[in-house]
Design an enzyme around this catalytic site. Structure first.
Site, PDB file in Angstrom:
ATOM      1  N   ALA A  33     -26.281  15.386  10.506  1.00 29.85           N
ATOM      2  CA  ALA A  33     -25.137  14.987  11.339  1.00 29.85           C
ATOM      3  C   ALA A  33     -24.205  16.199  11.454  1.00 29.85           C
ATOM      4  O   ALA A  33     -23.008  16.133  11.167  1.00 29.85           O
ATOM      5  CB  ALA A  33     -24.422  13.770  10.767  1.00 29.85           C
ATOM      6  N   HIS A  35     -21.900  19.347  12.255  1.00 32.70           N
ATOM      7  CA  HIS A  35     -20.712  19.636  13.067  1.00 32.70           C
ATOM      8  C   HIS A  35     -20.366  21.115  12.885  1.00 32.70           C
ATOM      9  O   HIS A  35     -21.092  21.848  12.187  1.00 32.70           O
ATOM     10  CB  HIS A  35     -19.565  18.715  12.672  1.00 32.70           C
ATOM     11  CG  HIS A  35     -19.285  18.681  11.191  1.00 32.70           C
ATOM     12  ND1 HIS A  35     -18.867  19.787  10.482  1.00 32.70           N
ATOM     13  CD2 HIS A  35     -19.386  17.673  10.283  1.00 32.70           C
ATOM     14  CE1 HIS A  35     -18.704  19.464   9.213  1.00 32.70           C
ATOM     15  NE2 HIS A  35     -19.023  18.194   9.056  1.00 32.70           N
ATOM     16  N   HIS A  38     -20.590  22.723   9.403  1.00 28.65           N
ATOM     17  CA  HIS A  38     -21.932  23.147   8.989  1.00 28.65           C
ATOM     18  C   HIS A  38     -22.364  24.416   9.715  1.00 28.65           C
ATOM     19  O   HIS A  38     -22.971  25.309   9.130  1.00 28.65           O
ATOM     20  CB  HIS A  38     -22.961  22.057   9.305  1.00 28.65           C
ATOM     21  CG  HIS A  38     -22.727  20.746   8.627  1.00 28.65           C
ATOM     22  ND1 HIS A  38     -22.303  19.624   9.307  1.00 28.65           N
ATOM     23  CD2 HIS A  38     -22.865  20.363   7.331  1.00 28.65           C
ATOM     24  CE1 HIS A  38     -22.203  18.606   8.468  1.00 28.65           C
ATOM     25  NE2 HIS A  38     -22.527  19.019   7.259  1.00 28.65           N
TER      26      HIS A  38
END
Lengths: 279, 279
Positions: A33, A35, A38
């Site tokens: 997941a 974003h 990261h």
């Protein structure tokens, strides 16, 4: 091209070939997941390593709450597209059975710094983190690993465990990436309602105000109490903690005689936000 | 020439240079007071590796008994001479502060196979073994590690932990080396009185007799009970355990439908003897 690998044995062969050419491998452990937080880690890894592996594994062992594990967002196709754009070499996305095969029985535990804060509210969480990180470092044979300061206590735990177990890896902490309104980026933010999302950045601004007061000489306890009241009044849910802790050892800090960090965890609807800032 | 190294940082530099030349490093972890059992491991390492490190560290974390730690024999000058004769490259002999510096806080634990046998009689022992082995593998960056089958349960624990944590090392078990009268070699044997030393090999012969009976179809429990009586009558002290266990998983074995091992621990004066044999 980012290569998707799901098996530790295949990853090992890939890494062995890199290492024979003397390459330095960087790893960014994530739960997917992805974003911009990261991706900033992937960029740091790209700059400081010859080859970059991003791992995506929603680690059941570090979830103390089944519903949180269940609701944790997953979108591998989008993760892959984002990593392609960053020039990441390998997306390592093992299944649960690959990481924890039948008969798996080993736990890595760090005492002391794991006990307060997240450790007090998420029993077993840091054993899960320490164990899966040990495994990922073993699987990737990385020389450098990149972690966000957003999970400040986790960063300290990983630094401690790699030092304690003499692992041949350097742990590099990277600054928290925030939305324009100050909210720390988190995969869990997508679960906020519109109203909650509008309120969420208040956590960071209230913390900043409290930090400024403390730097100005207001006693720590008073500044934190004011902040707690403000968060309550603003409409947040249960506050798990809002504390000032020493950077070295995460001990309670009553003043700024040692470098200190302010850390918070607070509920907003059924989402738990965490944040931390320098003071 | 065997080089004596006491600091992990110095060892790391040495090993890094070997690894740049593509060498395979073998390690033999020991607590010193070396005998032919240890030397057989060094010889196996010599045959199966390009460079051999023997570590000598009397690990306080794996002793559950302060007096046993205190009385554990130490003779580094003789150890070094023996390793020289075997062509060992490095004797790594760190001090306690080098292995467990101030602030050390990490424990590696293996569940399941650590619970019976030695685990039941030496609380914390296998946490100490698993933690120090993890550290020694980190420090030495060895690709192969050699352990004696004398400590059978320890060998299983080290195999399990390296598999579970995806460590890039192969664990190689080597046969128990015995005195001519059958007594398994052990550093603790020097602490036996002359009379105890004369009695000690009966442990192995009684175990062999029991194993032969079991192979001949005598029920396991009866054969083990006869053996226990014989050991008592012969003059041994407290029997900690004499059991038949499956090779895979160390589960209680009531017959030979799965590969099994007979394992024993028994006191003779203030020395605790352990042994194990295939059945």
């Amino acid at each position: 091209m980012t290569q998707v690998i799901r098996k530790a044995a295949e990853l090992r062969d890939k890494v062995a070939a890199w290492k024979r050419s003397g390459m330095l491998v960087g790893v960014v452990p994530t739960m997917g997941a992805l974003h911009d937080g990261h991706l900033s880690l992937a960029r740091a890894a790209r700059k400081q390593s010859d080859r970059v592996i991003v791992t995506v594994f929603v680690n059941p062992m570090q979830f103390n709450n089944a519903s949180d594990l269940d609701k944790y967002p997953r979108d591998e196709a989008q993760d892959l597209a984002l990593l392609e754009a960053e020039g990441v070499d390998v997306l390592f996305a093992p299944g649960v059975d690959e990481v924890y095969p039948d008969g798996f029985a080993t736990t890595v535990s760090v005492a002391g710094i794991t006990e307060p804060l997240e450790g007090a509210f998420r029993p077993g969480h840091f054993d899960g983190v320490a164990t899966v990180c040990s495994k990922l470092f073993g699987m990737t044979q990385a020389g450098r690993a990149f972690f966000g300061e957003k999970d400040w206590q986790q960063l300290q735990v990983v630094q401690q465990l790699t030092r304690d177990l003499n692992m041949p890896i350097r742990i590099i902490g990277c600054p928290t990436i925030r939305e324009e309104d100050g909210l720390a980026m988190s995969s869990r933010n997508v679960r906020l309602t519109e109203a909650e999302r509008a309120l969420a950045p208040r956590l960071h601004s209230v913390m900043q105000e409290a930090a400024a007061k403390i730097r100005d000489g207001v006693p720590v306890e008073g500044a934190l109490n004011d902040a707690k009241t403000e968060l309550k009044v603003a409409g947040f849910g249960t506050l798990d903690y809002l504390e000032l802790r020493t950077v070295d050892g995460l001990k309670p800090a009553t003043d700024l005689s040692q470098p200190a960090r302010m850390l918070a965890a607070i509920w907003l609807g059924d989402v738990r936000l965490i944040d931390n800032i320098a003071v």
